[in-house]
Scaffold this motif. Sequence first.
Motif, PDB file in Angstrom:
ATOM      1  N   ILE A 117      -6.697   3.945   1.667  1.00 19.48           N
ATOM      2  CA  ILE A 117      -5.310   3.908   1.202  1.00 19.48           C
ATOM      3  C   ILE A 117      -4.817   2.464   1.117  1.00 19.48           C
ATOM      4  O   ILE A 117      -4.224   2.055   0.117  1.00 19.48           O
ATOM      5  CB  ILE A 117      -4.400   4.735   2.141  1.00 19.48           C
ATOM      6  CG1 ILE A 117      -4.687   6.229   1.967  1.00 19.48           C
ATOM      7  CG2 ILE A 117      -2.926   4.437   1.870  1.00 19.48           C
ATOM      8  CD1 ILE A 117      -3.897   7.117   2.896  1.00 19.48           C
ATOM      9  N   SER A 118      -5.054   1.699   2.167  1.00 13.03           N
ATOM     10  CA  SER A 118      -4.606   0.296   2.182  1.00 13.03           C
ATOM     11  C   SER A 118      -5.256  -0.510   1.070  1.00 13.03           C
ATOM     12  O   SER A 118      -4.598  -1.341   0.422  1.00 13.03           O
ATOM     13  CB  SER A 118      -4.924  -0.336   3.543  1.00 13.03           C
ATOM     14  OG  SER A 118      -4.235   0.329   4.585  1.00 13.03           O
ATOM     15  N   THR A 119      -6.549  -0.282   0.836  1.00  8.17           N
ATOM     16  CA  THR A 119      -7.269  -1.030  -0.198  1.00  8.17           C
ATOM     17  C   THR A 119      -6.757  -0.679  -1.596  1.00  8.17           C
ATOM     18  O   THR A 119      -6.553  -1.558  -2.432  1.00  8.17           O
ATOM     19  CB  THR A 119      -8.784  -0.741  -0.112  1.00  8.17           C
ATOM     20  OG1 THR A 119      -9.249  -1.032   1.210  1.00  8.17           O
ATOM     21  CG2 THR A 119      -9.551  -1.584  -1.114  1.00  8.17           C
ATOM     22  N   ILE A 120      -6.557   0.615  -1.836  1.00  5.81           N
ATOM     23  CA  ILE A 120      -6.042   1.045  -3.137  1.00  5.81           C
ATOM     24  C   ILE A 120      -4.669   0.441  -3.391  1.00  5.81           C
ATOM     25  O   ILE A 120      -4.391  -0.111  -4.462  1.00  5.81           O
ATOM     26  CB  ILE A 120      -5.974   2.587  -3.209  1.00  5.81           C
ATOM     27  CG1 ILE A 120      -7.390   3.172  -3.238  1.00  5.81           C
ATOM     28  CG2 ILE A 120      -5.188   3.037  -4.443  1.00  5.81           C
ATOM     29  CD1 ILE A 120      -7.443   4.677  -3.093  1.00  5.81           C
ATOM     30  N   LYS A 121      -3.776   0.514  -2.395  1.00  2.00           N
ATOM     31  CA  LYS A 121      -2.428  -0.041  -2.557  1.00  2.00           C
ATOM     32  C   LYS A 121      -2.478  -1.544  -2.814  1.00  2.00           C
ATOM     33  O   LYS A 121      -1.776  -2.070  -3.684  1.00  2.00           O
ATOM     34  CB  LYS A 121      -1.590   0.248  -1.301  1.00  2.00           C
ATOM     35  CG  LYS A 121      -1.205   1.694  -1.131  1.00  2.00           C
ATOM     36  CD  LYS A 121      -0.540   1.947   0.206  1.00  2.00           C
ATOM     37  CE  LYS A 121       0.751   1.180   0.353  1.00  2.00           C
ATOM     38  NZ  LYS A 121       1.431   1.484   1.635  1.00  2.00           N
ATOM     39  N   HIS A 122      -3.300  -2.250  -2.059  1.00  2.00           N
ATOM     40  CA  HIS A 122      -3.357  -3.709  -2.173  1.00  2.00           C
ATOM     41  C   HIS A 122      -3.834  -4.149  -3.552  1.00  2.00           C
ATOM     42  O   HIS A 122      -3.271  -5.079  -4.143  1.00  2.00           O
ATOM     43  CB  HIS A 122      -4.292  -4.273  -1.103  1.00  2.00           C
ATOM     44  CG  HIS A 122      -4.499  -5.759  -1.211  1.00  2.00           C
ATOM     45  ND1 HIS A 122      -3.556  -6.665  -0.807  1.00  2.00           N
ATOM     46  CD2 HIS A 122      -5.544  -6.489  -1.708  1.00  2.00           C
ATOM     47  CE1 HIS A 122      -3.989  -7.899  -1.037  1.00  2.00           C
ATOM     48  NE2 HIS A 122      -5.198  -7.822  -1.578  1.00  2.00           N
TER      49      HIS A 122
ATOM     50  N   GLN B 198      -2.840  12.579  -1.510  1.00  3.05           N
ATOM     51  CA  GLN B 198      -2.426  11.572  -0.533  1.00  3.05           C
ATOM     52  C   GLN B 198      -3.440  10.446  -0.432  1.00  3.05           C
ATOM     53  O   GLN B 198      -3.088   9.287  -0.199  1.00  3.05           O
ATOM     54  CB  GLN B 198      -2.238  12.241   0.838  1.00  3.05           C
ATOM     55  CG  GLN B 198      -1.086  13.235   0.889  1.00  3.05           C
ATOM     56  CD  GLN B 198      -1.139  14.156   2.094  1.00  3.05           C
ATOM     57  OE1 GLN B 198      -1.946  13.954   3.005  1.00  3.05           O
ATOM     58  NE2 GLN B 198      -0.292  15.171   2.103  1.00  3.05           N
ATOM     59  N   ALA B 199      -4.707  10.759  -0.625  1.00  4.83           N
ATOM     60  CA  ALA B 199      -5.768   9.755  -0.516  1.00  4.83           C
ATOM     61  C   ALA B 199      -5.880   8.886  -1.760  1.00  4.83           C
ATOM     62  O   ALA B 199      -6.264   7.717  -1.674  1.00  4.83           O
ATOM     63  CB  ALA B 199      -7.114  10.437  -0.254  1.00  4.83           C
ATOM     64  N   LEU B 200      -5.522   9.434  -2.924  1.00  3.42           N
ATOM     65  CA  LEU B 200      -5.795   8.744  -4.189  1.00  3.42           C
ATOM     66  C   LEU B 200      -4.550   8.251  -4.908  1.00  3.42           C
ATOM     67  O   LEU B 200      -4.621   7.279  -5.665  1.00  3.42           O
ATOM     68  CB  LEU B 200      -6.575   9.681  -5.117  1.00  3.42           C
ATOM     69  CG  LEU B 200      -7.926  10.159  -4.582  1.00  3.42           C
ATOM     70  CD1 LEU B 200      -8.453  11.312  -5.425  1.00  3.42           C
ATOM     71  CD2 LEU B 200      -8.935   9.021  -4.556  1.00  3.42           C
ATOM     72  N   ALA B 201      -3.426   8.906  -4.707  1.00 10.54           N
ATOM     73  CA  ALA B 201      -2.188   8.534  -5.412  1.00 10.54           C
ATOM     74  C   ALA B 201      -0.988   8.930  -4.568  1.00 10.54           C
ATOM     75  O   ALA B 201      -0.145   9.719  -4.995  1.00 10.54           O
ATOM     76  CB  ALA B 201      -2.139   9.204  -6.778  1.00 10.54           C
ATOM     77  N   GLY B 202      -0.936   8.360  -3.380  1.00 11.54           N
ATOM     78  CA  GLY B 202       0.082   8.766  -2.412  1.00 11.54           C
ATOM     79  C   GLY B 202       1.506   8.606  -2.896  1.00 11.54           C
ATOM     80  O   GLY B 202       2.307   9.544  -2.833  1.00 11.54           O
ATOM     81  N   LYS B 203       1.856   7.411  -3.386  1.00 11.77           N
ATOM     82  CA  LYS B 203       3.220   7.137  -3.816  1.00 11.77           C
ATOM     83  C   LYS B 203       3.206   6.267  -5.070  1.00 11.77           C
ATOM     84  O   LYS B 203       2.244   5.534  -5.317  1.00 11.77           O
ATOM     85  CB  LYS B 203       3.994   6.420  -2.706  1.00 11.77           C
ATOM     86  CG  LYS B 203       4.223   7.268  -1.458  1.00 11.77           C
ATOM     87  CD  LYS B 203       5.026   6.498  -0.420  1.00 11.77           C
ATOM     88  CE  LYS B 203       5.260   7.343   0.822  1.00 11.77           C
ATOM     89  NZ  LYS B 203       6.045   6.588   1.841  1.00 11.77           N
TER      90      LYS B 203
END
Length: 253
Positions: free
Chosen positions: A159-164, A185-190
């Motif tokens: 999650i942190s890596t995708i967001k960053h 939640q794992a791939l497109a949380g927000k």
Amino acid sequence: MAKHEEKFKDDLSKVEKWKRALHRAANFTGFVFDGKKYEHELIGKIVEVVSREIKRVALHVADYPIGLESQVSEVKSLIFSDGYDGVHMVGIHGNGGSGKTTIAHAIYNLIANGFESICFLENVRENSYQHGLVYLQNMLLSNVFERKNLKATSFLQGISTIKHWLQQKKILLILDDVDKPEQLQALAGKPDWFGRGTRVIVTTRDKYILESHGIERIYEMENSNSESNISASDGKDNGDQLGEKNHFPRSSQ
């Protein structure tokens, strides 16, 4: 064009297509070299963009797609109902075999070139069960960043890596056959995980998954026991919204 209209007066639709094509070509935005950076940096950017579009292969769509054109048109209207800015998530809901994946393929082929990066994750349900959520997160990262060795070793790190890495990117993300909330939640949380202009499209047999994730733009397949092909929820009473075609609430999703 006036001469062409006279020449093809029995088939003016052909001339209208040429007019639209010229109009689009005239409005294309090119690359501008302002002299503030090195020329090779601009050239590198051009090569990257052109290479990305050249190697983008169209996905297979059914050979005889009955009614597909109108369905794709309606889904596209959901995707861009508030213009092209912001981050929007759209759901395609229907029973198994109803054609959700076919529509997702057609949408991909239609709009993919308008995004900086694209990722079509098929068989999310099957891959989640067989390989786990971290596997799916790494598939997303490897699709978007082909030249970077980005790997997550845990769900939260993923999650942190995708967001960053995706917060500044305008991407098209299609998640096909989702059946658990934790997959979203794992791939497109927000929406704030992604850059402006990003579109996330989710296909599923379970409408509750879309609603629980806050996805309000939902296209209903014809065989999914819905009163309308398009439904939108304002978070108050989902049942009251059925049948209110072309009512799209404004929100970040």
